[in-house]
Design an enzyme around this catalytic site. Structure first.
Site, PDB file in Angstrom:
ATOM      1  N   PHE A   1       4.526  -1.356   9.249  1.00 28.08           N
ATOM      2  CA  PHE A   1       5.805  -2.210  10.234  1.00 28.08           C
ATOM      3  C   PHE A   1       6.246  -0.513  11.294  1.00 28.08           C
ATOM      4  O   PHE A   1       6.687  -1.904  12.087  1.00 28.08           O
ATOM      5  CB  PHE A   1       6.651  -2.795   9.096  1.00 28.08           C
ATOM      6  CG  PHE A   1       7.931  -2.155   8.500  1.00 28.08           C
ATOM      7  CD1 PHE A   1       9.047  -1.489   9.810  1.00 28.08           C
ATOM      8  CD2 PHE A   1       7.701  -1.444   8.300  1.00 28.08           C
ATOM      9  CE1 PHE A   1       9.970  -1.176   9.602  1.00 28.08           C
ATOM     10  CE2 PHE A   1       8.561  -0.908   7.460  1.00 28.08           C
ATOM     11  CZ  PHE A   1      10.020  -0.130   8.506  1.00 28.08           C
TER      12      PHE A   1
ATOM     13  N   LYS B   1      -5.692  -4.884   9.543  1.00 29.71           N
ATOM     14  CA  LYS B   1      -4.671  -5.341   9.076  1.00 29.71           C
ATOM     15  C   LYS B   1      -3.168  -5.381   9.322  1.00 29.71           C
ATOM     16  O   LYS B   1      -2.947  -4.004   8.306  1.00 29.71           O
ATOM     17  CB  LYS B   1      -4.655  -5.862   7.745  1.00 29.71           C
ATOM     18  CG  LYS B   1      -4.530  -7.323   7.813  1.00 29.71           C
ATOM     19  CD  LYS B   1      -3.519  -6.766   5.815  1.00 29.71           C
ATOM     20  CE  LYS B   1      -2.325  -6.247   5.405  1.00 29.71           C
ATOM     21  NZ  LYS B   1      -0.901  -6.972   6.452  1.00 29.71           N
TER      22      LYS B   1
ATOM     23  N   GLU C   1       2.796  -7.724   8.664  1.00 28.13           N
ATOM     24  CA  GLU C   1       3.295  -8.859   8.651  1.00 28.13           C
ATOM     25  C   GLU C   1       4.457  -9.242   9.288  1.00 28.13           C
ATOM     26  O   GLU C   1       4.866 -10.526   9.829  1.00 28.13           O
ATOM     27  CB  GLU C   1       2.186  -9.958   7.087  1.00 28.13           C
ATOM     28  CG  GLU C   1       3.469  -9.620   5.651  1.00 28.13           C
ATOM     29  CD  GLU C   1       3.018  -8.072   5.486  1.00 28.13           C
ATOM     30  OE1 GLU C   1       2.170  -6.946   5.872  1.00 28.13           O
ATOM     31  OE2 GLU C   1       3.580  -8.116   3.933  1.00 28.13           O
ATOM     32  N   ARG C   2       4.810  -8.257   9.182  1.00 28.26           N
ATOM     33  CA  ARG C   2       6.802  -8.221   9.380  1.00 28.26           C
ATOM     34  C   ARG C   2       6.955  -8.315  11.001  1.00 28.26           C
ATOM     35  O   ARG C   2       7.641  -8.420  11.448  1.00 28.26           O
ATOM     36  CB  ARG C   2       7.179  -6.748   9.027  1.00 28.26           C
ATOM     37  CG  ARG C   2       7.318  -7.486   6.822  1.00 28.26           C
ATOM     38  CD  ARG C   2       8.056  -5.581   6.322  1.00 28.26           C
ATOM     39  NE  ARG C   2       7.573  -5.281   5.485  1.00 28.26           N
ATOM     40  CZ  ARG C   2       7.706  -4.239   4.348  1.00 28.26           C
ATOM     41  NH1 ARG C   2       8.811  -3.834   5.608  1.00 28.26           N
ATOM     42  NH2 ARG C   2       7.147  -4.196   3.452  1.00 28.26           N
TER      43      ARG C   2
ATOM     44  N   SER D   1       2.996   2.910   2.093  1.00 31.99           N
ATOM     45  CA  SER D   1       4.426   3.710   0.862  1.00 31.99           C
ATOM     46  C   SER D   1       2.830   4.079   0.908  1.00 31.99           C
ATOM     47  O   SER D   1       1.872   3.746   0.166  1.00 31.99           O
ATOM     48  CB  SER D   1       4.830   1.899   0.275  1.00 31.99           C
ATOM     49  OG  SER D   1       4.202   1.336   0.326  1.00 31.99           O
TER      50      SER D   1
ATOM     51  N   CYS E   1       8.035   7.560   9.340  1.00 31.54           N
ATOM     52  CA  CYS E   1       7.105   8.332   8.011  1.00 31.54           C
ATOM     53  C   CYS E   1       7.907  10.132   7.691  1.00 31.54           C
ATOM     54  O   CYS E   1       7.828  10.630   7.765  1.00 31.54           O
ATOM     55  CB  CYS E   1       6.450   8.787   7.759  1.00 31.54           C
ATOM     56  SG  CYS E   1       5.351   9.241   9.069  1.00 31.54           S
TER      57      CYS E   1
ATOM     58  N   GLU F   1      11.783   8.332  -1.561  1.00 31.64           N
ATOM     59  CA  GLU F   1      12.111   7.875  -0.269  1.00 31.64           C
ATOM     60  C   GLU F   1      13.492   6.520  -0.091  1.00 31.64           C
ATOM     61  O   GLU F   1      12.507   5.475  -0.582  1.00 31.64           O
ATOM     62  CB  GLU F   1      11.146   7.295   0.858  1.00 31.64           C
ATOM     63  CG  GLU F   1      10.714   7.397   1.844  1.00 31.64           C
ATOM     64  CD  GLU F   1       9.195   7.112   2.378  1.00 31.64           C
ATOM     65  OE1 GLU F   1       8.625   5.897   1.957  1.00 31.64           O
ATOM     66  OE2 GLU F   1       8.836   7.783   3.490  1.00 31.64           O
TER      67      GLU F   1
HETATM   68  P1  NAD Z   1       4.213  -0.998   2.916  1.00 37.70           P
HETATM   69  O1  NAD Z   1       3.078   0.310   2.074  1.00 37.70           O
HETATM   70  O2  NAD Z   1       4.905  -1.962   1.851  1.00 37.70           O
HETATM   71  O3  NAD Z   1       3.052  -1.924   3.790  1.00 37.70           O
HETATM   72  C1  NAD Z   1       2.037  -1.055   4.329  1.00 37.70           C
HETATM   73  C2  NAD Z   1       1.285  -1.984   4.922  1.00 37.70           C
HETATM   74  O4  NAD Z   1       0.455  -2.256   3.688  1.00 37.70           O
HETATM   75  C3  NAD Z   1       0.933  -3.449   5.366  1.00 37.70           C
HETATM   76  O5  NAD Z   1      -0.026  -3.971   6.171  1.00 37.70           O
HETATM   77  C4  NAD Z   1       1.413  -4.382   4.071  1.00 37.70           C
HETATM   78  O6  NAD Z   1       1.099  -5.857   4.921  1.00 37.70           O
HETATM   79  C5  NAD Z   1       0.350  -3.592   2.847  1.00 37.70           C
HETATM   80  N1  NAD Z   1       0.809  -4.302   2.139  1.00 37.70           N
HETATM   81  C6  NAD Z   1       2.262  -4.711   0.656  1.00 37.70           C
HETATM   82  N2  NAD Z   1       1.497  -4.454  -0.128  1.00 37.70           N
HETATM   83  C7  NAD Z   1       0.513  -4.598  -0.371  1.00 37.70           C
HETATM   84  C8  NAD Z   1      -0.567  -4.099  -1.952  1.00 37.70           C
HETATM   85  N3  NAD Z   1       0.276  -4.569  -3.440  1.00 37.70           N
HETATM   86  N4  NAD Z   1      -1.591  -4.203  -1.622  1.00 37.70           N
HETATM   87  C9  NAD Z   1      -1.594  -4.046  -0.618  1.00 37.70           C
HETATM   88  N5  NAD Z   1      -1.772  -4.044   0.593  1.00 37.70           N
HETATM   89  C10 NAD Z   1      -0.070  -4.419   0.393  1.00 37.70           C
HETATM   90  O7  NAD Z   1       4.714   0.240   3.928  1.00 37.70           O
HETATM   91  P2  NAD Z   1       5.757   0.324   5.114  1.00 37.70           P
HETATM   92  O8  NAD Z   1       6.839  -0.482   4.296  1.00 37.70           O
HETATM   93  O9  NAD Z   1       4.864  -1.617   6.193  1.00 37.70           O
HETATM   94  O10 NAD Z   1       5.840   0.874   5.756  1.00 37.70           O
HETATM   95  C11 NAD Z   1       7.025   2.444   5.780  1.00 37.70           C
HETATM   96  C12 NAD Z   1       5.683   2.819   4.841  1.00 37.70           C
HETATM   97  O11 NAD Z   1       4.548   3.198   5.598  1.00 37.70           O
HETATM   98  C13 NAD Z   1       6.977   4.484   4.261  1.00 37.70           C
HETATM   99  O12 NAD Z   1       6.769   4.554   2.623  1.00 37.70           O
HETATM  100  C14 NAD Z   1       6.217   4.999   5.074  1.00 37.70           C
HETATM  101  O13 NAD Z   1       6.294   6.682   4.670  1.00 37.70           O
HETATM  102  C15 NAD Z   1       5.076   5.074   5.068  1.00 37.70           C
HETATM  103  N6  NAD Z   1       4.237   5.526   6.459  1.00 37.70           N
HETATM  104  C16 NAD Z   1       3.779   6.295   6.777  1.00 37.70           C
HETATM  105  C17 NAD Z   1       3.026   7.058   7.889  1.00 37.70           C
HETATM  106  C18 NAD Z   1       1.932   8.445   7.386  1.00 37.70           C
HETATM  107  O14 NAD Z   1       1.539   8.818   7.932  1.00 37.70           O
HETATM  108  N7  NAD Z   1       1.912   9.110   6.193  1.00 37.70           N
HETATM  109  C19 NAD Z   1       2.787   6.149   8.822  1.00 37.70           C
HETATM  110  C20 NAD Z   1       3.848   5.269   9.066  1.00 37.70           C
HETATM  111  C21 NAD Z   1       5.279   5.048   7.795  1.00 37.70           C
END
Ligand code: NAD
Length: 498
Positions: free
Chosen positions: A149, A173, A176-177, A226, A281, A383
């Site tokens: 998101f 994909k 969704e937020r 994450s 991140c 984090e």
């Molecule tokens: P998230 O892991 O909750 O969601 C990421 C994606 O995964 C979304 O599209 C979500 O719908 C999907 N998802 C959620 N639950 C899932 C599951 N159980 N199985 C499969 N897919 C699932 O992350 P977020 O809250 O949207 O974003 C923040 C996180 O992303 C932080 O940890 C941040 O550090 C990380 N991030 C990392 C980078 C990088 O380049 N390393 C860049 C941006 C964000």
């Protein structure tokens, strides 16, 4: 804005409303739209659309694909105000920050325009008598991307422009937020001439992601999110024999040396820790001060600035920091703060009680600053993904590097110093993928790839830039002989050599 945010499949908006989820405006706490969550049939339709579009797109000359990208870049620039408003409304970040995000996304489109140059492969004439050999980079087929998101425009643009420029078709994909800007951007790509089905966008959660990974048509999976989910996705895709890159979470340290200019450091840390409400991140969440004198002086400089942070809705560009993405995330950050106090950290500024007049239901929390945090505390180890900066005190640069290297994450880090030797030692020894020297957010430009080490990235290749071409193509080596005249060679049973 329609009440329901649908999927983009084969160029058409498809609204399957069997399951929907509210999308919030984090600044008001009100529902601003509902996003359709894809059913199994909808996911299958999106994959099938990408599969049908693939043969023609694969055979489209790369220079013609690039023409689409050039026009797309122009459409992004012409529509940046609309895109940034959509980002700000659903994510909450201030408009100037949304513009920064989009600009970094457009950089990736610019890089993608030049991908024909990187697809040239290698050629050798006369590797044997009358034999020429070359290797070429072929697309993989249909590939999928799953994005978080916190950069709803930029992170998708890390993925699909490079992937499709390499000749693949894509199923995206997004989170969704905050899904609206992704859909809007995908429509701009179609206006720029992208054939239907080359880019498909579907919304959903874990079920949709799992279906994408498991489907045999999908050849590779890029994920950003994450760490626990990144790890699970990497494992699942690998078990299916698929290429996967899964970028995860972070805990980024800034080391402050005694010779650093503390006014500059404090300014840099304010932006790096509290920009986007700490939801980056690459955000700096730990300041490692070398010596008590540095730590005391740093706290003196940071405290008034954190207290003076202008927090409010992102639509008002006078604000420096918007809200968190959800009320659940605000509660989680508050719990981290409470727990840190219980565990003995010294709270210098506590942002938990902040209320924004007129936006009482928004997901706001104020900037928070801790001193004397130790590595055993949860607020150090995990984090937080909120506007919380902690100061850890150590005695030497060696101790700082050892501290950073012990942390499970290794996304970004930086050092503030005037000492070339110290910075050289730091960049050489630190076990982190992206390093800044007097640069607080060392996010590589689009023609250098992006990726962390340790549990910040699962997979061999980094995101975007040159690594994206390696990720989204497969190398094929071809040897070719056109003998002149009659073939005179007899049967050869020994291994061919010169
Ligand atoms: P998230 O892991 O909750 O969601 C990421 C994606 O995964 C979304 O599209 C979500 O719908 C999907 N998802 C959620 N639950 C899932 C599951 N159980 N199985 C499969 N897919 C699932 O992350 P977020 O809250 O949207 O974003 C923040 C996180 O992303 C932080 O940890 C941040 O550090 C990380 N991030 C990392 C980078 C990088 O380049 N390393 C860049 C941006 C964000």
């Amino acid at each position: 804005m329609s009440e329901y945010i649908g999927h983009l499949i084969n160029g058409e908006i498809h609204s399957d409303k069997s399951q929907t989820q509210a999308v919030y405006n984090p600044a008001t706490g009100a529902v601003c739209a509902n996003v359709c969550m894809a059913s199994q049939e909808t996911v299958a339709m999106a994959i099938s659309s990408a599969k049908q579009a693939y043969p023609a797109w694969r055979n489209t000359p790369p220079a013609m694909r690039a023409q689409v990208m050039y026009r797309f870049k122009q459409r992004l620039e012409e529509n940046q105000d609309i895109i940034c408003e959509l980002i700000s409304r659903e994510h909450g970040k201030v408009l100037s920050d949304a513009k920064g995000e989009l600009a970094r996304g457009i950089e990736n489109v610019e890089f993608a325009c030049g991908i024909p140059e990187l697809l040239k492969g290698e050629h050798s004439r006369n590797v044997g008598r009358d034999i020429d050999a070359w290797s070429e980079l072929q697309p993989l087929g249909v590939v999928a991307g799953i994005t978080p998101f916190n950069f709803p425009a930029m992170v998708p643009l890390w993925m699909w422009p490079s992937a499709i420029m390499c000749g693949n078709t894509f199923v995206l994909k997004p989170s969704e937020r905050d899904p609206s800007c992704v859909l809007y951007i995908a429509k701009l790509a179609e206006e720029a001439g992208l054939p239907k089905g080359v880019l498909n966008v579907i919304h959903g959660g874990a079920d949709v992601v799992n279906q994408l990974i498991d489907d045999d048509t999908i050849q590779a999976v890029s994920f950003v999110g994450s760490t626990p989910i990144a790890e699970t996705i990497y494992k699942r895709a690998s078990e299916k024999g698929k290429r996967c890159q899964a970028l995860g979470g972070a805990k980024n340290h800034a080391v402050i040396m005694p010779d650093a200019d503390l006014d500059n450091v404090a300014n840099a840390l304010m932006g790096a820790a509290y920009g986007s409400c700490g939801q980056r991140c690459m955000a700096i969440s730990v300041a490692v001060a070398i010596g008590d004198k540095v730590a005391d002086a740093l706290i003196d400089k940071l405290k008034p600035q954190v207290e003076a942070l202008k927090v409010g809705p992102g639509s008002d560009d006078r604000n420096e920091m918007g809200p968190l993405i959800t009320s659940a995330q605000r509660d989680k950050v508050s719990q981290f703060v409470a727990q840190a106090i219980e565990q003995g950290a010294e709270v210098i500024v506590d942002g938990r009680e902040l209320v924004i007049a007129g936006h009482e239901s928004g997901f706001f929390i104020g900037g928070t600053l801790f001193d004397k945090v130790t590595p055993d505390m949860d607020i150090y180890q995990q984090e937080v993904f909120g506007p919380v900066l902690v100061v850890v005190r150590v005695d030497s640069l060696e101790e700082a590097v050892a501290l950073i290297n012990r942390h499970e994450y290794g996304n970004g880090t930086c050092i503030f110093t005037r000492d070339g030797q110290a910075s050289r030692y730091f960049s050489d020894q630190v076990m982190v993928g992206m390093v800044g020297i007097n640069v607080p957010l060392p996010v590589p430009v689009s023609y250098h790839s992006f990726g962390g080490w340790k549990r910040s990235l699962f997979g061999d290749l980094h995101a975007y830039g040159p690594d994206s071409v390696r990720f989204y193509t497969r190398r094929k080596a071809i040897s070719q002989r056109w003998p002149s005249g009659e073939v005179k060679d007899g049967t050869l049973f020994s291994f061919p050599s010169l």
